[in-house]
Scaffold this motif. Structure first.
Motif, PDB file in Angstrom:
ATOM      1  N   VAL A  31       0.839  -1.204   0.000  1.00  0.00           N
ATOM      2  CA  VAL A  31       0.000   0.000   0.000  1.00  0.00           C
ATOM      3  C   VAL A  31       0.872   1.251   0.000  1.00  0.00           C
ATOM      4  CG1 VAL A  31      -1.808   1.274   1.223  1.00  0.00           C
ATOM      5  CG2 VAL A  31      -1.876  -1.233   1.160  1.00  0.00           C
ATOM      6  N   MET A  32       1.951   1.239   0.775  1.00  0.00           N
ATOM      7  CA  MET A  32       2.865   2.384   0.787  1.00  0.00           C
ATOM      8  C   MET A  32       3.448   2.634  -0.598  1.00  0.00           C
ATOM      9  SD  MET A  32       6.312   3.309   0.780  1.00  0.00           S
ATOM     10  CE  MET A  32       7.343   2.044   1.520  1.00  0.00           C
ATOM     11  N   LEU A  33       3.887   1.574  -1.284  1.00  0.00           N
ATOM     12  CA  LEU A  33       4.438   1.730  -2.627  1.00  0.00           C
ATOM     13  C   LEU A  33       3.401   2.286  -3.591  1.00  0.00           C
ATOM     14  CD1 LEU A  33       6.516  -1.562  -2.965  1.00  0.00           C
ATOM     15  CD2 LEU A  33       7.443   0.758  -2.781  1.00  0.00           C
ATOM     16  N   HIS A  34       2.176   1.835  -3.447  1.00  0.00           N
ATOM     17  CA  HIS A  34       1.095   2.349  -4.299  1.00  0.00           C
ATOM     18  C   HIS A  34       0.920   3.856  -4.096  1.00  0.00           C
ATOM     19  CE1 HIS A  34      -2.664   2.683  -6.413  1.00  0.00           C
ATOM     20  NE2 HIS A  34      -3.319   2.995  -5.312  1.00  0.00           N
ATOM     21  N   THR A  35       0.933   4.301  -2.838  1.00  0.00           N
ATOM     22  CA  THR A  35       0.787   5.744  -2.570  1.00  0.00           C
ATOM     23  C   THR A  35       2.021   6.513  -3.010  1.00  0.00           C
ATOM     24  OG1 THR A  35       1.636   5.605  -0.281  1.00  0.00           O
ATOM     25  CG2 THR A  35      -0.737   5.253  -0.617  1.00  0.00           C
ATOM     26  N   LEU A  36       3.188   5.884  -2.893  1.00  0.00           N
ATOM     27  CA  LEU A  36       4.425   6.521  -3.342  1.00  0.00           C
ATOM     28  C   LEU A  36       4.393   6.755  -4.847  1.00  0.00           C
ATOM     29  CD1 LEU A  36       7.317   7.449  -2.530  1.00  0.00           C
ATOM     30  CD2 LEU A  36       8.061   5.094  -2.942  1.00  0.00           C
TER      31      LEU A  36
END
Length: 298
Positions: A31-36
């Motif tokens: 999820v963090m990578l998606h937001t990044l």
């Protein structure tokens, strides 16, 4: 918000955005990578996930979440992991948390900028100001300030700043010149049993307040507030749990809808108890195995 300072722009090829996980944090990292990818505004910066025990399916999911990021999934070698042998862990924090203490060594870089993000964060605004921040000759920038409780617990001099290590900007040249990796690991090895927050405490003791304080918008934890948040950090109960009270949990779940974990049910309070039990069992069997090895004849 960070003040605009005229400093020479770093080439993005010299910049890394990094996290480190074991299998328990794959969803959060995804999820963090998606937001990044959506909000980070980091173009051609190198994004690295250090992996401890991930499966090929885990990695496939992370690659999917990374979108157009220049993403590398890097398996931690046994040689790298041996540096963490005997270091304190618990049911929440595994040995992978110590990776942030040796990032320049793992990346093999001698200069440039590293942005470290805990996997349990989401990025909602550009990280570019952190890449262009004037570090004033200091090795680290982080959200922090003076806490009498922290000073007393860590036995630091009066007036020493302490920080949360969930979001870090690292000046690689300054980090290496101060040999911070060696200093931090030495702190954990000599004071490990008294450290409440393990690697974060080690950084605070080794730095003795010598870091750049940045606005709390870069690391918005539970019970903190920022008018213009850039990174939310789920420091207590995780955002995939019914126990989470962080006001940004609905936002996390919204972003999660675009990932392989979209339909995964929220974890109950029983999951946390099971994790504690499982950690205790692993530690017990680890001690038993070590004892057997010691008794084994040559």
């Amino acid at each position: 918000m960070l003040a605009k300072i005229e400093v020479p722009a770093l080439s993005l090829s010299q910049c890394f955005v990094v996290t480190s996980i074991d299998r328990r944090f794959v969803e959060f990292a995804g999820v963090m990578l998606h937001t990044l990818a959506l909000n980070g505004d980091i173009d051609d910066a190198n994004v690295v996930v250090f992996c401890d025990g991930l499966t090929s399916k885990d990695k496939s999911h992370l690659q999917m979440c990374g979108g157009d990021l220049r993403l590398t999934l890097f398996d931690l070698s046994e040689k790298a992991l041996r540096q963490f042998d005997g270091l304190k862990t618990n049911s929440n924090w595994s040995r992978s948390i110590y990776t942030r203490l040796i990032l320049p060594d793992l990346l093999g870089c001698k200069e440039g900028r590293i942005i470290y993000l805990d996997a349990d964060t989401i990025v909602v605004d550009s990280l570019r100001p952190l890449l262009q921040l004037d570090m004033a000759g200091l090795p680290v920038a982080a959200v922090g300030g003076i806490s009498q409780q922290g000073i007393s617990r860590l036995r630091l001099p009066d007036g020493t700043k302490t920080m949360n290590s969930g979001v870090l900007a690292i000046d690689v040249r300054e980090w290496l010149s101060r040999d911070l990796s060696k200093s931090c690991l030495a702190v954990v090895r000599t004071q490990g049993e008294s450290l409440r927050f393990f690697d974060q405490d080690a950084l605070n003791i080794a730095l003795v307040g010598q870091f750049v304080s940045i606005d709390r918008r870069w690391n918005v934890v539970l019970h903190s507030h920022a008018d213009d948040p850039a990174v939310f950090h789920f420091t207590h109960a995780k955002p995939n749990s019914v126990l989470c009270q962080h006001p940004a949990q609905p936002l996390y779940l919204q972003y999660r809808q675009a990932t392989p974990w979209a339909n995964k049910p929220l974890k109950s309070h029983w999951d946390k108890r099971f994790n504690r039990w499982a950690h205790s069992v692993r530690r017990l069997f680890g001690r038993v195995s070590a004892a057997r090895l010691l008794r084994k004849p040559l």
